[in-house]
Design a protein around this motif. Structure first.
Motif, PDB file in Angstrom:
ATOM      1  N   VAL A 166      43.478  38.928  69.320  1.00  0.00           N
ATOM      2  CA  VAL A 166      43.358  39.886  67.879  1.00  0.00           C
ATOM      3  C   VAL A 166      43.009  39.456  67.193  1.00  0.00           C
ATOM      4  N   VAL A 167      42.482  39.617  66.179  1.00  0.00           N
ATOM      5  CA  VAL A 167      41.623  38.778  65.254  1.00  0.00           C
ATOM      6  C   VAL A 167      42.222  39.631  64.052  1.00  0.00           C
ATOM      7  N   ASP A 168      42.491  38.884  62.692  1.00  0.00           N
ATOM      8  CA  ASP A 168      42.167  39.414  61.217  1.00  0.00           C
ATOM      9  C   ASP A 168      41.268  39.322  60.214  1.00  0.00           C
ATOM     10  N   ALA A 169      39.930  40.473  60.562  1.00  0.00           N
ATOM     11  CA  ALA A 169      39.001  39.796  59.947  1.00  0.00           C
ATOM     12  C   ALA A 169      38.574  40.208  58.635  1.00  0.00           C
ATOM     13  N   ASP A 183      39.071  41.256  71.622  1.00  0.00           N
ATOM     14  CA  ASP A 183      39.848  42.521  72.360  1.00  0.00           C
ATOM     15  C   ASP A 183      40.107  43.747  70.720  1.00  0.00           C
ATOM     16  N   ILE A 184      40.697  43.083  69.858  1.00  0.00           N
ATOM     17  CA  ILE A 184      40.891  43.973  68.998  1.00  0.00           C
ATOM     18  C   ILE A 184      40.680  43.065  67.769  1.00  0.00           C
ATOM     19  N   CYS A 185      39.872  44.015  66.487  1.00  0.00           N
ATOM     20  CA  CYS A 185      39.466  43.108  65.247  1.00  0.00           C
ATOM     21  C   CYS A 185      39.288  44.160  63.788  1.00  0.00           C
ATOM     22  N   TYR A 186      40.120  43.837  63.070  1.00  0.00           N
ATOM     23  CA  TYR A 186      40.513  44.592  61.940  1.00  0.00           C
ATOM     24  C   TYR A 186      39.893  43.766  60.623  1.00  0.00           C
ATOM     25  N   SER A 187      39.089  45.138  59.294  1.00  0.00           N
ATOM     26  CA  SER A 187      39.382  44.204  58.079  1.00  0.00           C
ATOM     27  C   SER A 187      39.483  45.522  57.925  1.00  0.00           C
ATOM     28  N   GLY A 188      38.792  45.302  55.747  1.00  0.00           N
ATOM     29  CA  GLY A 188      38.935  45.637  55.225  1.00  0.00           C
ATOM     30  C   GLY A 188      37.799  46.282  54.220  1.00  0.00           C
ATOM     31  N   THR A 189      38.255  47.432  54.137  1.00  0.00           N
ATOM     32  CA  THR A 189      36.833  48.129  52.721  1.00  0.00           C
ATOM     33  C   THR A 189      36.077  46.975  51.847  1.00  0.00           C
ATOM     34  N   GLN A 190      37.861  46.825  50.454  1.00  0.00           N
ATOM     35  CA  GLN A 190      36.883  46.238  48.940  1.00  0.00           C
ATOM     36  C   GLN A 190      36.649  44.940  49.494  1.00  0.00           C
ATOM     37  N   ALA A 231      40.751  50.458  57.093  1.00  0.00           N
ATOM     38  CA  ALA A 231      40.761  49.420  57.801  1.00  0.00           C
ATOM     39  C   ALA A 231      39.780  49.709  58.589  1.00  0.00           C
ATOM     40  N   PRO A 232      38.323  49.360  58.779  1.00  0.00           N
ATOM     41  CA  PRO A 232      37.544  49.327  60.112  1.00  0.00           C
ATOM     42  C   PRO A 232      38.098  48.632  61.576  1.00  0.00           C
TER      43      PRO A 232
END
Length: 373
Positions: A173-176, A193-200, A210-211
């Motif tokens: 799981v990655v915080d991008a 396997d799971i990656c998330y981010s933000g739009t700002q 949060a993509p």
């Protein structure tokens, strides 16, 4: 109760050069003025589909479950962990700054047991230590890593860890949040396997979504949970039923924010990923050169410095709060200060997305020279 007179909303037109949010392109602002339609209007479905396709392009993935979660980057982290962590599950969390520390709290609130891998703030995570810890704990369900640590300006390479995890049941799981859109985030190529981010940040859209993307390995884990996901709002399977072909109602989508995100992603697509990454790297180097010439010391370890976020130690005799206050009040420039245990010790300058320009670098450097003279 009598209310005081409340006037028209008028805000300052800041140059946002902090760790986020960033300024956004006028095209994004224009998109947000488009007429509002319902989240159940058939016309919205093609807009949702286009947004998903653009996110897949940006994430470099073919994952079917790819969507923008309603909420900021923290909502992305909550979505990732609440879907896969159950009571008693073990998770390795790599920590080298304030925001990676938050992942510990999110996992523990889900009932998970955390195994920490700590690195000095400003240093990348030791990949060999990560692989060693994974070998020693084959029953670990999740490995959590932060690609770019916004509090320090350092990034950790992910490719080798992803390759190792792909040969185990452990989910990577990655915080991008700061890195997506500003440097390479190759979800499929790095076996994330799971990656998330933000739009700002580097996407240069408002802070509202949060993509996030889940591969099939992650979806299989979610479908085979022993217990029901404790939150309806963050349930990835239910979310995809709304965003996907079923069009099943889940929650009222923030339509105007989706307009903004779609346009921001179109701008990224038009520029091209490699050109965009090159722009961030080149302008970041310009900033770093000027700051070091002025006596600032780069904080993050050489070779692992984020292009979109530069952290510097303040020269002796100067005060972080005074510098930032003068930049804001006299030059309309916002930058960040130190976070957590680095409060008062650092300046953090963001060059993210639309805000990443030579013009902004030269204006900031000129302002700093005047303030510090």
């Amino acid at each position: 109760m009598e209310l005081k007179k409340i006037g028209e909303l008028i805000t300052s037109n800041r140059i946002l050069l902090g760790p986020g949010p960033s300024n956004y392109d006028p095209r994004v602002m224009k998109a947000m003025t488009s007429p509002l339609i319902s989240h159940l209007d058939p016309e919205i479905y093609s807009i949702l589909d286009e947004t998903i396709e653009l996110l897949k392009y940006l994430f470099k993935t073919k994952n079917e479950v790819t969507l923008p979660m309603s909420g900021t980057g923290t909502a992305g982290g909550e979505t990732a962990f609440t879907n896969v962590i159950e009571e008693g599950d073990k998770a390795i969390v790599c920590l080298n700054g304030f925001f990676s520390e938050r992942n510990v709290e999110m996992i523990e609130r889900c009932g998970g047991e955390v195994i920490r891998i700590d690195a000095e703030w400003g240093k990348p995570i030791d990949i060999e230590e990560v692989e060693k810890t994974l070998r020693e704990n084959p029953d670990v369900k999740v490995l959590s890593m932060t690609h770019g640590e916004t509090s320090t300006g350092v990034f950790t390479p992910l490719k080798e860890v992803g390759k190792f995890c792909s040969q185990t049941p452990t989910l990577f799981v990655v915080d991008a949040v700061p890195t997506l859109g500003g440097m390479d985030v190759d979800v499929d190529g790095w076996n994330i396997d799971i990656c998330y981010s933000g739009t700002q940040k580097c996407l240069s859209a408002p802070p509202a979504m949060a993509p996030i993307t889940f591969n099939q390995k992650a979806i299989d884990v979610i479908k085979n949970r022993k217990t029901k996901i404790q939150t309806l709002y963050l349930d990835a399977i239910e979310l995809m039923r709304h965003w996907g072909k079923e069009r099943k109602y889940h929650h009222t989508l923030p339509i105007v924010m989706i307009y903004a995100l779609r346009e921001a992603l179109r701008i990224i697509y038009e520029e091209g990923l490699e050109e965009r990454f090159k722009r961030h790297e080149e302008i970041s180097q310009l900033l770093k050169t000027h700051l070091t010439e002025m006596g600032f010391k780069l904080f993050a370890q050489e070779g692992y410095r984020l292009p979109m976020l530069t952290s510097v130690e303040i020269p002796e005799g100067f005060n972080e709060k005074v510098i930032r206050t003068k930049l804001l009040n006299e030059y309309n420039i916002e930058i960040g200060g130190g976070f957590g245990k680095l409060a008062g010790k650092l300046l953090r300058v963001g060059l993210m997305g639309y805000s990443c320009s030579k013009r902004n670098v030269y204006y900031l450097i000129s302002a700093l020279k005047e303030i510090m003279s």
